[in-house]
Design an enzyme around this catalytic site. Sequence first.
Site, PDB file in Angstrom:
ATOM      1  N   HIS A 197     -11.897   9.658   6.981  1.00 48.21           N
ATOM      2  CA  HIS A 197     -11.583   8.264   7.356  1.00 48.21           C
ATOM      3  C   HIS A 197     -10.978   7.924   8.492  1.00 48.21           C
ATOM      4  O   HIS A 197     -11.300   6.872   9.038  1.00 48.21           O
ATOM      5  CB  HIS A 197     -10.498   7.959   6.204  1.00 48.21           C
ATOM      6  N   GLU A 254       0.846  -1.427  -0.062  1.00 44.85           N
ATOM      7  CA  GLU A 254      -0.115   0.143   0.047  1.00 44.85           C
ATOM      8  C   GLU A 254       0.787   1.326   0.083  1.00 44.85           C
ATOM      9  O   GLU A 254       2.010   1.049   0.281  1.00 44.85           O
ATOM     10  CB  GLU A 254      -1.072   0.109   1.492  1.00 44.85           C
ATOM     11  N   ARG A 310      -1.339   9.410   1.331  1.00 46.98           N
ATOM     12  CA  ARG A 310      -2.594   9.459   1.460  1.00 46.98           C
ATOM     13  C   ARG A 310      -3.392  10.895   1.310  1.00 46.98           C
ATOM     14  O   ARG A 310      -4.027  11.447   0.674  1.00 46.98           O
ATOM     15  CB  ARG A 310      -3.545   9.232   2.790  1.00 46.98           C
ATOM     16  N   HIS A 359      -9.402   9.592   3.435  1.00 43.55           N
ATOM     17  CA  HIS A 359      -9.283   8.659   2.504  1.00 43.55           C
ATOM     18  C   HIS A 359      -9.441   9.188   1.089  1.00 43.55           C
ATOM     19  O   HIS A 359     -10.377   9.900   0.753  1.00 43.55           O
ATOM     20  CB  HIS A 359      -9.757   7.523   2.644  1.00 43.55           C
ATOM     21  N   ARG A 376      -1.613   9.168   9.428  1.00 45.52           N
ATOM     22  CA  ARG A 376      -1.365   7.593   9.839  1.00 45.52           C
ATOM     23  C   ARG A 376      -0.974   6.891   8.515  1.00 45.52           C
ATOM     24  O   ARG A 376      -1.456   7.125   7.231  1.00 45.52           O
ATOM     25  CB  ARG A 376      -2.786   7.126  10.141  1.00 45.52           C
TER      26      ARG A 376
HETATM   27  C1  SIN Z   1      -7.644   0.856   2.686  1.00 43.73           C
HETATM   28  O1  SIN Z   1      -7.876  -0.195   2.634  1.00 43.73           O
HETATM   29  O2  SIN Z   1      -7.303   1.838   1.828  1.00 43.73           O
HETATM   30  C2  SIN Z   1      -7.780   1.609   4.172  1.00 43.73           C
HETATM   31  C3  SIN Z   1      -6.803   0.842   4.976  1.00 43.73           C
HETATM   32  C4  SIN Z   1      -6.553   1.829   5.965  1.00 43.73           C
HETATM   33  O3  SIN Z   1      -6.955   3.150   6.235  1.00 43.73           O
HETATM   34  O4  SIN Z   1      -5.350   1.667   6.775  1.00 43.73           O
END
Ligand code: SIN
Length: 508
Positions: free
Chosen positions: A334, A110, A273, A227, A369
Site C-alpha cells: 500500500h 481510523e 495496520r 494495507h 505510517r
Molecule cells: C484507507 O482508507 O484505509 C487508506 C488510507 C491511508 O492509507 O492513509
Amino acid sequence: MTPDFLVIGAGVAGLQAAIELADAGDVLVVAKDSIWESSSAYAQGGVAVALSDDDEIALHEQDTLAAGDGLCDPVAVQALVQQGPAAIQRLLEWGAAFDRDGMKLAFGREGAHSRNRILHANGDSTGREMARTLYQKAASLPNVRIESFTAMTDLLVANGTVTGAVFFDELSQNLTPVYARATLLATGGMGRIYRDTTNPDVATGDGVAVAYRAGAELSDLEFVQFHPTALLVPGAPRFLLSEALRGEGAFLRNVKGERFMDRYSPMLELAPRDVVARAIVAEAQRTGADHVLLDLTHLPKGFAETRFPRIYATCKQFGIDLDTEPAPVTPAAHYAMGGVRSGLSGMSSLPRLYLAGEVACTGVHGANRLASNSLLEGLVFGALAGSAMKRWAKTPMERGEVPGEAEFPQMEESTLRSLAWEKCSLLRDRHRLDCLLRQLANVPSAPGRGSRALHELRNMKQVLELIARCALVREESRGAHHRLDFPETKEAFRKHSLITLGSEVRFD
Ligand code: SIN
C-alpha cells in the site's frame, strides 16, 4: 520551453509544490500517465488533521510517533502536524469540498488515531477531490504547464548536480532531455512491485530507481506498509476497502464467520495496520483459506452506499452487496515509508534534486505510517519543497549528458511481482531474502532503448533488489518490517538504513 523548475509527478505533492513555485519562474509538471493516475487520486481513506474541537496537534503528533515505532524523525512529524491545519485551510479556500455535518467539517476515525480527525470527500474519494482542487489551482497559474503521458527514464547529472531529467517518447523511441534549475521528484510509490497492491499501475518506484542511479542516498526502503483489507476477487485488481469502514464499525471475520481480532490485539479491528495485516494472514492460514471477510451487514441498510459510494459500487460491480454479504479481503502492498532520503525542505543528497510525497523519506512515518497521514504529507512537504527550490531561480542552468541505451531485465513483470510477494512481503526471513536476491542477480539483461513498460520493469527490479538488501540486514522486527527469524524489536536497530549506488547498506 525550458522550464526553470521541473516537477515530476502530478499528485498532491507535485501540484502543491508547483503552485508554491509559480511566482519564482516557469514550472513544468509532468505525469507519466493521465494526471488522474496517481496514488493521490486513488486515496479513499482521507486526510488526517488536528482541526476538530476536541483534538490537539500534540495528540496527532503522539499518534504519529507511536505508529512509527521508534523511527520517526520528530522534527518532520512536528512540521506535518503543525503545518497541517493551515495546509487544509488553504485547500478549503481553493475550493476543496470535504464532507460536512451540517456546516461543520465531519471528522471520521481510523486505526491508531486517538481522536476523530480524518476528513473525507464524497465519502471515499478524498484524494481525488484534493488532486482536483490543486490541479484547478495550478492550471490557473500562467507560469505552470502540466503535461501528461510523459515518462521519465533517468535524471540528468553534471558534475554531481542534477540538471533535469530524460523523457522517453514511445512513438519515436527518442530520449529527450529537459533541463531545469531545480528538479522535484514527486513520483509516488512502488506498490506495483508486489503481486497484490492497492496502488495504481503507475506506482513502479521510478523516483527511487532514478535517484539511486544518479547517486542519491536512499533510506528505510525495507519499510513497506501492507494495507489489511484489499478486495480479493479472482481476476480483479486489489481494490482498497478503506480502513474507514472499520472506523465506522465493520468487523473482520474468518471464513467460518467468527470475529478473530481479539486473539491478536486489544484494539480489535482498529489495531495498527501491520498488526491487522499479519493477523489476517495468520487467520487465513489457520482456517486454510486465502482470505478473511470484511463484514458490514450489521450496520443499517443503505449506510455503506451513502457513506462509501465508490466502495459500495465497486463491490457491487464484482457481485458483492455490502448490505447483505461480507467482502473477501486480503492484505496488499500500500505505501512505502522509505524512499529517497530527504531533509525537511525536500532536499536530497544531490544538489538541485528535491523530493516530496511518497518517494521521499523525510522520516515522518518512521517504520509505519499512521493512516491518512500521507495526503497531509503531500500538502505540507510539497509546499516546503516548492518554497525551498525557489532559491535556484535565476541561477545559471547547467546541462548533462543524455544517457544512451539502458540494460533491461529479461523477465516477465508477473514473475517479478510474484517473487516480491512470496519472498519479501509481510513475513520475511533470511532464507527467503537470500533466495530472492540470488534469483534477481541471475536475471539476464539486454541493452536497448526499451518501451515505457521496459523502463518500468527495470525500475521495479532495481527497487525490489534494494528493498530486499535493506530487509536482509535489518535483523529485527519493527513497524511494517517483520522478520520471522528475528521477531523482536532491538534497540541497536533504532536507526535508519541508508544505501547509495556502489555501497553496502549502513545504519545511521
Ligand atoms: C484507507 O482508507 O484505509 C487508506 C488510507 C491511508 O492509507 O492513509
